[in-house]
Design a protein around this motif. Sequence first.
Motif, PDB file in Angstrom:
ATOM      1  N   PHE A  95      33.233   0.283   3.836  1.00 59.62           N
ATOM      2  CA  PHE A  95      32.498  -0.076   5.048  1.00 59.62           C
ATOM      3  C   PHE A  95      31.419  -1.100   4.717  1.00 59.62           C
ATOM      4  N   GLU A  96      30.957  -1.803   5.761  1.00 64.22           N
ATOM      5  CA  GLU A  96      29.976  -2.873   5.578  1.00 64.22           C
ATOM      6  C   GLU A  96      28.548  -2.341   5.616  1.00 64.22           C
ATOM      7  N   ILE A  97      27.680  -3.021   4.896  1.00 64.33           N
ATOM      8  CA  ILE A  97      26.236  -2.767   4.950  1.00 64.33           C
ATOM      9  C   ILE A  97      25.620  -3.935   5.710  1.00 64.33           C
ATOM     10  N   LYS A  98      24.879  -3.644   6.771  1.00 71.59           N
ATOM     11  CA  LYS A  98      24.363  -4.709   7.623  1.00 71.59           C
ATOM     12  C   LYS A  98      22.851  -4.656   7.754  1.00 71.59           C
ATOM     13  N   ALA A  99      22.267  -5.844   7.933  1.00 68.92           N
ATOM     14  CA  ALA A  99      20.844  -5.957   8.217  1.00 68.92           C
ATOM     15  C   ALA A  99      20.615  -5.742   9.708  1.00 68.92           C
ATOM     16  N   ALA A 100      19.355  -5.655  10.096  1.00 73.90           N
ATOM     17  CA  ALA A 100      19.019  -5.371  11.492  1.00 73.90           C
ATOM     18  C   ALA A 100      19.522  -6.454  12.432  1.00 73.90           C
ATOM     19  N   ASP A 101      19.606  -7.697  11.955  1.00 75.89           N
ATOM     20  CA  ASP A 101      20.066  -8.788  12.809  1.00 75.89           C
ATOM     21  C   ASP A 101      21.591  -8.913  12.824  1.00 75.89           C
ATOM     22  N   LYS A 129      14.192 -11.820  -0.632  1.00 71.19           N
ATOM     23  CA  LYS A 129      13.858 -11.285  -1.956  1.00 71.19           C
ATOM     24  C   LYS A 129      12.912 -10.086  -1.926  1.00 71.19           C
ATOM     25  N   LEU A 130      12.118  -9.970  -0.885  1.00 69.05           N
ATOM     26  CA  LEU A 130      11.074  -8.949  -0.867  1.00 69.05           C
ATOM     27  C   LEU A 130      11.477  -7.736  -0.041  1.00 69.05           C
ATOM     28  N   ASN A 131      10.882  -6.583  -0.421  1.00 71.86           N
ATOM     29  CA  ASN A 131      11.098  -5.329   0.324  1.00 71.86           C
ATOM     30  C   ASN A 131      12.583  -5.050   0.559  1.00 71.86           C
ATOM     31  N   LYS A 132      13.373  -5.167  -0.465  1.00 74.74           N
ATOM     32  CA  LYS A 132      14.823  -4.950  -0.349  1.00 74.74           C
ATOM     33  C   LYS A 132      15.102  -3.448  -0.248  1.00 74.74           C
ATOM     34  N   LYS A 133      15.686  -3.050   0.894  1.00 73.03           N
ATOM     35  CA  LYS A 133      15.953  -1.636   1.148  1.00 73.03           C
ATOM     36  C   LYS A 133      17.319  -1.461   1.807  1.00 73.03           C
ATOM     37  N   MET A 134      17.912  -0.304   1.566  1.00 72.87           N
ATOM     38  CA  MET A 134      19.185   0.048   2.209  1.00 72.87           C
ATOM     39  C   MET A 134      19.200   1.546   2.513  1.00 72.87           C
ATOM     40  N   THR A 135      19.876   1.910   3.566  1.00 73.36           N
ATOM     41  CA  THR A 135      20.177   3.311   3.854  1.00 73.36           C
ATOM     42  C   THR A 135      21.682   3.411   4.034  1.00 73.36           C
ATOM     43  N   ILE A 136      22.312   4.235   3.208  1.00 71.12           N
ATOM     44  CA  ILE A 136      23.775   4.324   3.197  1.00 71.12           C
ATOM     45  C   ILE A 136      24.182   5.756   3.545  1.00 71.12           C
ATOM     46  N   ASN A 137      25.035   5.905   4.544  1.00 68.37           N
ATOM     47  CA  ASN A 137      25.483   7.219   5.019  1.00 68.37           C
ATOM     48  C   ASN A 137      26.990   7.353   4.845  1.00 68.37           C
ATOM     49  N   ALA A 314      20.543  -2.371   5.995  1.00 68.90           N
ATOM     50  CA  ALA A 314      19.725  -2.931   4.917  1.00 68.90           C
ATOM     51  C   ALA A 314      18.581  -3.734   5.511  1.00 68.90           C
ATOM     52  N   PHE A 315      17.576  -3.989   4.671  1.00 64.42           N
ATOM     53  CA  PHE A 315      16.403  -4.728   5.127  1.00 64.42           C
ATOM     54  C   PHE A 315      15.850  -5.546   3.953  1.00 64.42           C
ATOM     55  N   GLY A 316      15.655  -6.822   4.203  1.00 68.66           N
ATOM     56  CA  GLY A 316      14.990  -7.697   3.253  1.00 68.66           C
ATOM     57  C   GLY A 316      14.094  -8.604   4.048  1.00 68.66           C
ATOM     58  N   GLU A 317      12.793  -8.458   3.869  1.00 68.67           N
ATOM     59  CA  GLU A 317      11.906  -9.007   4.874  1.00 68.67           C
ATOM     60  C   GLU A 317      11.601 -10.481   4.722  1.00 68.67           C
ATOM     61  N   ASP A 318      11.512 -11.026   3.532  1.00 70.06           N
ATOM     62  CA  ASP A 318      10.981 -12.374   3.363  1.00 70.06           C
ATOM     63  C   ASP A 318      11.976 -13.296   2.653  1.00 70.06           C
ATOM     64  N   HIS A 319      11.864 -14.584   2.987  1.00 67.54           N
ATOM     65  CA  HIS A 319      12.669 -15.599   2.317  1.00 67.54           C
ATOM     66  C   HIS A 319      11.898 -16.913   2.324  1.00 67.54           C
ATOM     67  N   ASP A 320      12.369 -17.849   1.506  1.00 64.12           N
ATOM     68  CA  ASP A 320      11.649 -19.118   1.330  1.00 64.12           C
ATOM     69  C   ASP A 320      12.256 -20.250   2.135  1.00 64.12           C
ATOM     70  N   LYS A 412       7.914 -17.761  -2.650  1.00 67.19           N
ATOM     71  CA  LYS A 412       7.479 -18.480  -1.450  1.00 67.19           C
ATOM     72  C   LYS A 412       8.097 -17.817  -0.218  1.00 67.19           C
ATOM     73  N   VAL A 413       7.243 -17.522   0.756  1.00 63.31           N
ATOM     74  CA  VAL A 413       7.668 -16.846   1.981  1.00 63.31           C
ATOM     75  C   VAL A 413       7.372 -17.750   3.166  1.00 63.31           C
ATOM     76  N   ALA A 414       8.418 -18.076   3.931  1.00 62.89           N
ATOM     77  CA  ALA A 414       8.274 -18.987   5.075  1.00 62.89           C
ATOM     78  C   ALA A 414       8.400 -18.223   6.381  1.00 62.89           C
ATOM     79  N   LYS A 415       7.470 -18.484   7.298  1.00 61.69           N
ATOM     80  CA  LYS A 415       7.481 -17.872   8.623  1.00 61.69           C
ATOM     81  C   LYS A 415       7.420 -18.966   9.678  1.00 61.69           C
ATOM     82  N   ALA A 416       8.290 -18.871  10.681  1.00 62.99           N
ATOM     83  CA  ALA A 416       8.316 -19.857  11.762  1.00 62.99           C
ATOM     84  C   ALA A 416       7.786 -19.224  13.044  1.00 62.99           C
ATOM     85  N   VAL A 417       6.933 -19.958  13.739  1.00 59.86           N
ATOM     86  CA  VAL A 417       6.396 -19.522  15.030  1.00 59.86           C
ATOM     87  C   VAL A 417       6.788 -20.561  16.073  1.00 59.86           C
TER      88      VAL A 417
END
Length: 590
Positions: A95-101, A129-137, A314-320, A412-417
């Motif tokens: 089965f696939e592991i997916k991020a929130a998006d 790269k940051l806060n890499k988390k997964m929940t697998i059931n 899965a969750f990975g919060e930041d990217h460059d 490096k963490v990039a955020k767009a507004v």
Amino acid sequence: MKKIIGYLGVLSLVVGLLLSTLSGLTVHTAEVTGAQVSTTISRGGVPLADGGSYSKWDNFQVSQAVTIPDSTTISAGDTLTLSLPDALRISAGTFEIKAADGSVVGTAAATGADNTLTVTFNDYFTSHKLNKKMTINYGAGFNNDDYADGTNIALNINGQIINVTKRDTSQIPGDEIVTKWGVQDKNNEMVINWFIRVNANLNEILDAKVSDIVPAGQVLLPNSFRARYATQFSPNINNAGNLDPSAIKIDGNSFTITFGDLTDKGAYVEYQTRIVAEPTTPGRVFNSYEFTGNGQVIKSDTRNADVSFKNANAFGEDHDYIEFTAKKELKNGILTDGQFQFELFDVDNNKVLETKTNDAAGDVKFSRITYDKEGTFNYQIREVNNNLPNIEYDAKLVRNVTVTVTDKGGIKVAKAVYEDGAAPIFNNEVITTTTTTTTTATTTTMEASTTSTTTTTEASTTSTTTTTEAPTTSTTTTTEAPTTSTTTTTEASTTSTTATTTGSTTTVTTTEAPTTTTTAASTTTTKPVDPATTKASTTTTVNTTKPSAKTTVKKSSLPSTGEQTGLWTGLLGVILMGSGLFFYRSRKNS
């Protein structure tokens, strides 16, 4: 010349060896280490308890929370192996592991033959790269091959020992009259296999029946029934004859099975239901039944089946990097691929970075921009007004975007507004035009001449007057765009004959055919009139032609693989080596 040939031969040998060596090289992936894993094992939504007793049929729900250090780099193809105590076996499946998006992070797979599950990553965590988390059931059960019924088992879960008993299910209680249980199907987690055991102790039960109503959230699979009599239930069930199919009455989502008189035998029933809605109780579905015999209700009970579903997030919060997007909507029209143009404009450097068009769904996606330094960067997403006909463009064709880049532990963490709080939506509208239609009517009238003949004969005075009037035809043709209407009126001739004889009577005969009028839009109608009859025949012909649809199918080509490249490279090396040997031996023999 011979020296040159010799040098070429040696060079061919060297190049051939190099190419053959390169063709055998492979890229090796790495096993991810340092991950922290917290495991929860439950049955029916309740965690396994120390001192608990569980059956070999039980289906345990496993949930593993995984945290991967920020310092751990994950590349596409890297793997992570998760495991359970050896006394358990993980249900087979991938089965696939997916991020929130909805982005796929990787896949999880278990063979069902052991206590491990392997996660294979793609490049998602390379950029997140940051806060890499997964929940697998997923689901698991006892290792029935190596752990017999009645065994006491110590399960090490998160470093804590939980002692459980794998109880013996081979012995049937002496007071059992009827029982029922359910097991999730190994091949389809949405299917439940239900079992009913009737009169296993071979008591006398007259007019035995079992009734079942499948609850909401499940549907009965009517072709799944198997019912048979048995005279032995342990350690194995023997077959003392199948029930007549007419003994099973199915009514929608319920059924009744009539066993008749059970004196020296019992019965065993198997059937299936399908889960069609999320269980109201996590990890468990239910089913009720009623058993009657000897003129009374002997037992009424609700039983359950433990269920587990394979899923992961899965969750990975930041990217460059930033991937700018926009959306196009078209009122009163249908969007087509590439219909409108959009620019990504670098405000700080006053230049257009890229021009893209929308796809058929209205999505606009610009290429990824990766940042290697901190700071604030300003952009605009602009729609290009190409003055397309009948298109009213959005009143606001320019939207601002600000990107802030910070440093978090060397990453490096990039955020767009976006100006609108989210990716901009550009709304265009198709302008409706009004068309005026002019109708021209043409009328044509034809009138024939009249002929009169008078004949007089002496001796007997006979006066014959014959009047013939040719048919009067009036044709009115009216043309009205886009509808054509034709009206045809035909009036048959009127003939009057007067015969006069001295001393005799006068007879006047008049015949007039009916007048027929037919009007049809986009239809040709012909109605001949026969003066000898009073009813004319009508022939109508309608010719309608519909244009055929043309479909173009574009076939995608297969991707090139590294194995194919390696094969050709190896062959080239062998050819060059052979050429080198030939040149070398030619030079030596000379």
